[in-house]
Design a protein around this motif. Sequence first.
Motif, PDB file in Angstrom:
ATOM      1  N   UNK A   1      -1.571 -11.031  -4.898  1.00  0.00           N
ATOM      2  CA  UNK A   1      -1.389 -10.506  -6.266  1.00  0.00           C
ATOM      3  C   UNK A   1      -2.627  -9.726  -6.705  1.00  0.00           C
ATOM      4  N   UNK A   2      -3.798 -10.236  -6.390  1.00  0.00           N
ATOM      5  CA  UNK A   2      -5.059  -9.556  -6.726  1.00  0.00           C
ATOM      6  C   UNK A   2      -5.158  -8.237  -5.976  1.00  0.00           C
ATOM      7  N   UNK A   3      -4.814  -8.293  -4.695  1.00  0.00           N
ATOM      8  CA  UNK A   3      -4.814  -7.090  -3.856  1.00  0.00           C
ATOM      9  C   UNK A   3      -3.940  -5.992  -4.479  1.00  0.00           C
ATOM     10  N   UNK A   4      -2.753  -6.390  -4.881  1.00  0.00           N
ATOM     11  CA  UNK A   4      -1.796  -5.445  -5.448  1.00  0.00           C
ATOM     12  C   UNK A   4      -2.309  -4.900  -6.784  1.00  0.00           C
ATOM     13  N   UNK A   5      -2.832  -5.783  -7.597  1.00  0.00           N
ATOM     14  CA  UNK A   5      -3.338  -5.379  -8.914  1.00  0.00           C
ATOM     15  C   UNK A   5      -4.497  -4.392  -8.765  1.00  0.00           C
ATOM     16  N   UNK A   6      -5.382  -4.663  -7.813  1.00  0.00           N
ATOM     17  CA  UNK A   6      -6.537  -3.768  -7.597  1.00  0.00           C
ATOM     18  C   UNK A   6      -6.077  -2.398  -7.111  1.00  0.00           C
ATOM     19  N   UNK A   7      -5.063  -2.427  -6.261  1.00  0.00           N
ATOM     20  CA  UNK A   7      -4.497  -1.181  -5.738  1.00  0.00           C
ATOM     21  C   UNK A   7      -3.930  -0.338  -6.885  1.00  0.00           C
ATOM     22  N   UNK A   8      -3.199  -1.003  -7.777  1.00  0.00           N
ATOM     23  CA  UNK A   8      -2.608  -0.306  -8.926  1.00  0.00           C
ATOM     24  C   UNK A   8      -3.701   0.222  -9.856  1.00  0.00           C
ATOM     25  N   UNK A   9      -4.684  -0.618 -10.131  1.00  0.00           N
ATOM     26  CA  UNK A   9      -5.787  -0.215 -11.018  1.00  0.00           C
ATOM     27  C   UNK A   9      -6.517   1.001 -10.469  1.00  0.00           C
ATOM     28  N   UNK A  10      -6.761   0.957  -9.159  1.00  0.00           N
ATOM     29  CA  UNK A  10      -7.501   2.042  -8.516  1.00  0.00           C
ATOM     30  C   UNK A  10      -6.820   3.389  -8.766  1.00  0.00           C
ATOM     31  N   UNK A  11      -5.491   3.358  -8.833  1.00  0.00           N
ATOM     32  CA  UNK A  11      -4.742   4.604  -9.024  1.00  0.00           C
ATOM     33  C   UNK A  11      -4.265   4.784 -10.466  1.00  0.00           C
ATOM     34  N   UNK A  12      -4.791   3.966 -11.371  1.00  0.00           N
ATOM     35  CA  UNK A  12      -4.429   4.045 -12.791  1.00  0.00           C
ATOM     36  C   UNK A  12      -2.922   3.960 -12.990  1.00  0.00           C
ATOM     37  N   UNK A  13      -2.316   2.995 -12.310  1.00  0.00           N
ATOM     38  CA  UNK A  13      -0.877   2.762 -12.448  1.00  0.00           C
ATOM     39  C   UNK A  13      -0.655   1.443 -13.182  1.00  0.00           C
ATOM     40  N   UNK A  14       0.322   1.426 -14.063  1.00  0.00           N
ATOM     41  CA  UNK A  14       0.683   0.206 -14.788  1.00  0.00           C
ATOM     42  C   UNK A  14       1.197  -0.852 -13.814  1.00  0.00           C
ATOM     43  N   UNK A  15       0.818  -2.100 -14.039  1.00  0.00           N
ATOM     44  CA  UNK A  15       1.253  -3.175 -13.144  1.00  0.00           C
ATOM     45  C   UNK A  15       2.771  -3.379 -13.189  1.00  0.00           C
ATOM     46  N   UNK A  16       3.381  -3.037 -14.317  1.00  0.00           N
ATOM     47  CA  UNK A  16       4.835  -3.243 -14.376  1.00  0.00           C
ATOM     48  C   UNK A  16       5.621  -2.187 -13.585  1.00  0.00           C
ATOM     49  N   UNK A  17       4.901  -1.330 -12.866  1.00  0.00           N
ATOM     50  CA  UNK A  17       5.586  -0.404 -11.952  1.00  0.00           C
ATOM     51  C   UNK A  17       5.889  -1.069 -10.612  1.00  0.00           C
TER      52      UNK A  17
ATOM     53  N   UNK B   1       0.834  -1.206   0.000  1.00  0.00           N
ATOM     54  CA  UNK B   1       0.000   0.000   0.000  1.00  0.00           C
ATOM     55  C   UNK B   1       0.865   1.252   0.000  1.00  0.00           C
ATOM     56  N   UNK B   2       1.902   1.250   0.830  1.00  0.00           N
ATOM     57  CA  UNK B   2       2.786   2.426   0.913  1.00  0.00           C
ATOM     58  C   UNK B   2       3.561   2.632  -0.395  1.00  0.00           C
ATOM     59  N   UNK B   3       3.956   1.541  -1.027  1.00  0.00           N
ATOM     60  CA  UNK B   3       4.700   1.661  -2.288  1.00  0.00           C
ATOM     61  C   UNK B   3       3.807   2.287  -3.359  1.00  0.00           C
ATOM     62  N   UNK B   4       2.571   1.833  -3.429  1.00  0.00           N
ATOM     63  CA  UNK B   4       1.648   2.393  -4.429  1.00  0.00           C
ATOM     64  C   UNK B   4       1.377   3.869  -4.110  1.00  0.00           C
ATOM     65  N   UNK B   5       1.218   4.195  -2.838  1.00  0.00           N
ATOM     66  CA  UNK B   5       1.015   5.602  -2.446  1.00  0.00           C
ATOM     67  C   UNK B   5       2.212   6.454  -2.869  1.00  0.00           C
ATOM     68  N   UNK B   6       3.404   5.861  -2.771  1.00  0.00           N
ATOM     69  CA  UNK B   6       4.610   6.601  -3.174  1.00  0.00           C
ATOM     70  C   UNK B   6       4.619   6.874  -4.674  1.00  0.00           C
ATOM     71  N   UNK B   7       4.217   5.874  -5.452  1.00  0.00           N
ATOM     72  CA  UNK B   7       4.137   6.072  -6.909  1.00  0.00           C
ATOM     73  C   UNK B   7       3.166   7.210  -7.228  1.00  0.00           C
ATOM     74  N   UNK B   8       2.046   7.236  -6.505  1.00  0.00           N
ATOM     75  CA  UNK B   8       1.050   8.299  -6.723  1.00  0.00           C
ATOM     76  C   UNK B   8       1.663   9.664  -6.376  1.00  0.00           C
ATOM     77  N   UNK B   9       2.377   9.739  -5.258  1.00  0.00           N
ATOM     78  CA  UNK B   9       3.003  11.019  -4.864  1.00  0.00           C
ATOM     79  C   UNK B   9       4.027  11.475  -5.895  1.00  0.00           C
ATOM     80  N   UNK B  10       4.831  10.533  -6.389  1.00  0.00           N
ATOM     81  CA  UNK B  10       5.822  10.908  -7.410  1.00  0.00           C
ATOM     82  C   UNK B  10       5.120  11.426  -8.654  1.00  0.00           C
ATOM     83  N   UNK B  11       4.080  10.743  -9.058  1.00  0.00           N
ATOM     84  CA  UNK B  11       3.346  11.178 -10.247  1.00  0.00           C
ATOM     85  C   UNK B  11       2.794  12.596 -10.034  1.00  0.00           C
TER      86      UNK B  11
END
Length: 267
Positions: free
Chosen positions: A126-142, A92-102
């Motif tokens: 894996x599903x949890x992570x994918x949903x988190x990425x999708x929610x923030x419109x981030x590519x899974x390969x990030x 969760x924190x990693x995805x939040x960081x990607x959002x902040x950088x963006x």
Amino acid sequence: AKQTGKNKDVYYSPEMRTALRQTQEIKHILHTACEEDGFYLLFQPQIDVATEKVYCYEALLRLKNDALSPAQFIPIAEESELMITIGRIVATKAVEQLVSWREAGIALVPIALNFSPKQINDKDYATFLKQLLDKHHLQANLIEIEFTESILINNDEEATKLFQNFLAAGIQLALDDFGTGYSSIRYLTFIPVNKIKLDKSFVDIFLQDGKESFIENIIRLAHSLNKKIIVEGVEEEAQYLKLKHSNCDYIQGYYFSKPIRGDQVQH
Ligand code: C2E
Ligand code: CA
Ligand code: CA
Ligand code: CA
């Protein structure tokens, strides 16, 4: 003394009692950190040798009060379901960081997350992570997942399924700490990773004069299997130059940068 099922007393030595108490204290600290947002992530750059640019950051977990290092608390978290909770906090924190950088206009590069063998019990990770990425419109390969080969021991089938889940979601995989443990070359031929991380202990031994050809051959082996090689724990320029000379793809270590806070990243 503690009662066992058969109602016999088990006596612990003073040393064992101290160790047990410390383990209990660390578990308590970790529980509290899970409930009260007591963790944060640092990010250590991984450098593309060809361009000398950052191409990925490894997320490294810290306690906000910095009382304990991950080497001290991860093994204790791994004794219980705590590791699963912590694993999700890290994601969760990693995805939040990607959002902040963006939001700050920083060009995004992937974040690599460490994945404990204990997290194999987190079937929906894996599903949890994918949903988190999708929610923030981030590519899974990030997101890239770093796992160690210990996940394969006694777990071949479950691990294979797990890898498939990640890959199906578009999440990248890397094999961490290669050169420690069993380091079965056989694993390399069938695990679906595109990146192998050579452990620091390897660097310390094989980047000495006269032993470089060993590293060169490991790198060649990885390339022959169509895998990229990253060497971690690179601290000195001489080591870096030898690795560059040996066609190493990526490096990570204090020579380029210690782990930094997310808001220290700028490019
Ligand atoms: P690791 O995955 O092998 O991470 C690399 C460790 O080496 C990090 O230690 C990093 O700070 C350190 N390091 C990087 N460059 C250098 C260098 O040039 N010289 C030296 N001496 N050390 C270097 P750290 O952050 O203390 O993490 C230790 C271990 O704790 C990690 O080893 C990993 O196994 C585990 N860990 C950290 N964060 C997490 C996490 O979020 N989840 C899980 N499951 N494990 C984690
Ligand atoms: Ca790692
Ligand atoms: Ca490692
Ligand atoms: Ca390591």
